[in-house]
Design an enzyme around this catalytic site. Structure first.
Site, PDB file in Angstrom:
ATOM      1  N   HIS A   1      41.920  32.086  29.315  1.00  0.00           N
ATOM      2  CA  HIS A   1      43.030  33.010  29.535  1.00  0.00           C
ATOM      3  C   HIS A   1      42.849  34.252  28.654  1.00  0.00           C
ATOM      4  O   HIS A   1      42.385  34.159  27.519  1.00  0.00           O
ATOM      5  CB  HIS A   1      44.369  32.326  29.221  1.00  0.00           C
ATOM      6  CG  HIS A   1      45.526  33.125  29.733  1.00  0.00           C
ATOM      7  ND1 HIS A   1      46.009  34.224  29.058  1.00  0.00           N
ATOM      8  CD2 HIS A   1      46.252  33.015  30.873  1.00  0.00           C
ATOM      9  CE1 HIS A   1      46.998  34.751  29.775  1.00  0.00           C
ATOM     10  NE2 HIS A   1      47.168  34.038  30.869  1.00  0.00           N
TER      11      HIS A   1
ATOM     12  N   GLY B   1      51.995  40.026  32.736  1.00  0.00           N
ATOM     13  CA  GLY B   1      53.241  40.258  32.003  1.00  0.00           C
ATOM     14  C   GLY B   1      53.701  41.707  32.027  1.00  0.00           C
ATOM     15  O   GLY B   1      54.603  42.089  31.295  1.00  0.00           O
TER      16      GLY B   1
ATOM     17  N   LYS C   1      52.861  29.155  28.664  1.00  0.00           N
ATOM     18  CA  LYS C   1      52.461  29.842  27.420  1.00  0.00           C
ATOM     19  C   LYS C   1      53.254  29.270  26.235  1.00  0.00           C
ATOM     20  O   LYS C   1      53.565  28.085  26.240  1.00  0.00           O
ATOM     21  CB  LYS C   1      52.638  31.353  27.578  1.00  0.00           C
ATOM     22  CG  LYS C   1      51.951  31.877  28.850  1.00  0.00           C
ATOM     23  CD  LYS C   1      51.857  33.368  28.910  1.00  0.00           C
ATOM     24  CE  LYS C   1      51.157  33.785  30.198  1.00  0.00           C
ATOM     25  NZ  LYS C   1      50.957  35.209  30.335  1.00  0.00           N
TER      26      LYS C   1
ATOM     27  N   GLU D   1      42.579  37.036  36.859  1.00  0.00           N
ATOM     28  CA  GLU D   1      43.779  37.590  36.232  1.00  0.00           C
ATOM     29  C   GLU D   1      43.448  38.942  35.597  1.00  0.00           C
ATOM     30  O   GLU D   1      43.034  38.999  34.446  1.00  0.00           O
ATOM     31  CB  GLU D   1      44.286  36.634  35.153  1.00  0.00           C
ATOM     32  CG  GLU D   1      44.684  35.278  35.678  1.00  0.00           C
ATOM     33  CD  GLU D   1      45.798  34.670  34.837  1.00  0.00           C
ATOM     34  OE1 GLU D   1      46.830  34.350  35.412  1.00  0.00           O
ATOM     35  OE2 GLU D   1      45.629  34.569  33.616  1.00  0.00           O
TER      36      GLU D   1
ATOM     37  N   GLU E   1      44.813  35.974  26.987  1.00  0.00           N
ATOM     38  CA  GLU E   1      45.500  35.950  25.679  1.00  0.00           C
ATOM     39  C   GLU E   1      44.680  35.157  24.661  1.00  0.00           C
ATOM     40  O   GLU E   1      44.650  35.492  23.481  1.00  0.00           O
ATOM     41  CB  GLU E   1      46.917  35.366  25.853  1.00  0.00           C
ATOM     42  CG  GLU E   1      47.837  36.356  26.545  1.00  0.00           C
ATOM     43  CD  GLU E   1      48.886  35.734  27.450  1.00  0.00           C
ATOM     44  OE1 GLU E   1      49.176  34.537  27.309  1.00  0.00           O
ATOM     45  OE2 GLU E   1      49.422  36.470  28.314  1.00  0.00           O
TER      46      GLU E   1
ATOM     47  N   SER F   1      51.703  38.916  37.125  1.00  0.00           N
ATOM     48  CA  SER F   1      52.990  39.387  37.655  1.00  0.00           C
ATOM     49  C   SER F   1      53.275  38.921  39.087  1.00  0.00           C
ATOM     50  O   SER F   1      53.852  39.658  39.887  1.00  0.00           O
ATOM     51  CB  SER F   1      53.086  40.917  37.558  1.00  0.00           C
ATOM     52  OG  SER F   1      53.039  41.320  36.201  1.00  0.00           O
TER      53      SER F   1
ATOM     54  N   ASN G   1      51.871  28.597  34.065  1.00  0.00           N
ATOM     55  CA  ASN G   1      51.448  28.619  32.663  1.00  0.00           C
ATOM     56  C   ASN G   1      52.655  29.004  31.812  1.00  0.00           C
ATOM     57  O   ASN G   1      53.076  30.152  31.818  1.00  0.00           O
ATOM     58  CB  ASN G   1      50.304  29.648  32.532  1.00  0.00           C
ATOM     59  CG  ASN G   1      49.861  29.842  31.094  1.00  0.00           C
ATOM     60  OD1 ASN G   1      50.248  29.094  30.202  1.00  0.00           O
ATOM     61  ND2 ASN G   1      49.042  30.863  30.877  1.00  0.00           N
TER      62      ASN G   1
HETATM   63  P1  PGA Z   1      52.509  36.696  34.348  1.00  0.00           P
HETATM   64  O1  PGA Z   1      51.358  35.866  33.604  1.00  0.00           O
HETATM   65  O2  PGA Z   1      52.770  35.996  35.660  1.00  0.00           O
HETATM   66  O3  PGA Z   1      53.683  36.634  33.416  1.00  0.00           O
HETATM   67  O4  PGA Z   1      51.995  38.075  34.544  1.00  0.00           O
HETATM   68  C1  PGA Z   1      50.266  35.349  34.323  1.00  0.00           C
HETATM   69  C2  PGA Z   1      49.340  34.619  33.374  1.00  0.00           C
HETATM   70  O5  PGA Z   1      49.158  35.074  32.246  1.00  0.00           O
HETATM   71  O6  PGA Z   1      48.772  33.579  33.732  1.00  0.00           O
END
Ligand code: PGA
Length: 252
Positions: free
Chosen positions: A97, A175, A11, A169, A99, A215, A9
């Site tokens: 997601h 992140g 983003k 997730e 976010e 992560s 992803n």
């Molecule tokens: P990350 O993000 O690997 O940077 O933690 C995962 C995601 O949001 O799908």
């Protein structure tokens, strides 16, 4: 046998030029990897979607969108619809997601509509869910996840579940550099698989791919992927580097 999947992803990262360069690198290195029942998916931002989709045609790299509007067309400034995604030969979309849930008002109810719209337009859905840190600390994580899944997905028919991929997730691991332990991931994945098994005819739960996201890095991927109910990963930060992303693909 359920598919193993590594999905990246991107983003809101990568300009048009940067995404062309990343895809070029991915295409070159992916040839060296032997893929056994494993899918590789990348989800660039909308502006790069068509180009990336064209560039990866006839390769083992699939392309996904990061979101769609719940509606199919009309006066909704700034939105992108499922038929638009389909028209550029993109067959998968990430929905739910954290976010999107946190910053853009994607509630469980809205997500149920987006899932319906996606499936109606022949899009496969990578459906994300996961608890925030407070839920984990208070021991509410199973209840929260159960609600997210039931509200957005349990109205679907068994046939429709064929086009669903799940992605656990935990928000506290996205992140942050903090990963759920392989045991925590396994425990939640097994819980979710059981939830699906209780609601749907047999076969659905065994065949559904459940990805872990949060992560995931080349250094921890192998351990996480070794768990029985972890069928791959949804990768954020590490998907922005061809080397890291492909190291994660190799880990599976
Ligand atoms: P990350 O993000 O690997 O940077 O933690 C995962 C995601 O949001 O799908």
């Amino acid at each position: 046998m359920r598919s193993k999947i590594v999905a990246g992803n991107w983003k809101m990262n990568k300009t048009y030029q940067e995404s062309k360069a990343l895809v070029k690198e991915l295409k070159k290195s992916v040839k060296e990897i032997k893929l056994d029942n494993t899918r590789i998916i990348i989800a660039p931002p909308f502006t790069n979607l068509q180009k990336v989709s064209k560039k990866t045609k006839d390769t083992c790299i699939e392309v996904a969108a990061q979101n769609i509007c719940a509606l199919e067309s009309g006066a909704f400034t700034g939105e992108i619809s499922a038929p638009m995604i389909k028209s550029i030969h993109v067959d998968t979309v990430i929905l739910g997601h954290s976010e999107r849930r946190e910053y853009f008002g994607d509630t469980d109810e809205l997500l149920a509509k987006k899932v319906d719209t996606a499936l109606k337009n022949d899009l496969e859905v990578i459906f994300c869910f996961g608890e925030v840190l407070e839920d984990r600390k208070s021991g509410n994580h199973f209840k929260v996840v159960e609600e997210q899944i039931k509200k957005a997905l349990f109205h679907l028919t068994s046939e429709e579940w064929v086009n669903i991929i799940l992605a656990y997730e935990p928000v506290w691991a996205i992140g942050t550099g903090e990963t759920a332990s392989p045991e925590q991931a396994q425990e939640m994945h097994a819980f979710v698989r059981e939830l699906v098994a209780e609601r749907y005819i047999s076969g659905i739960s065994e065949n559904i791919s459940i990805l872990y996201g949060g992560s995931v890095k080349p250094t921890n991927a192998k351990e996480i992927f070794s768990k029985e109910d972890v069928d791959g990963g949804l990768i954020g930060g590490a998907a922005l580097s061809a080397n890291d992303f492909l190291a994660i693909v190799k880990a599976i």
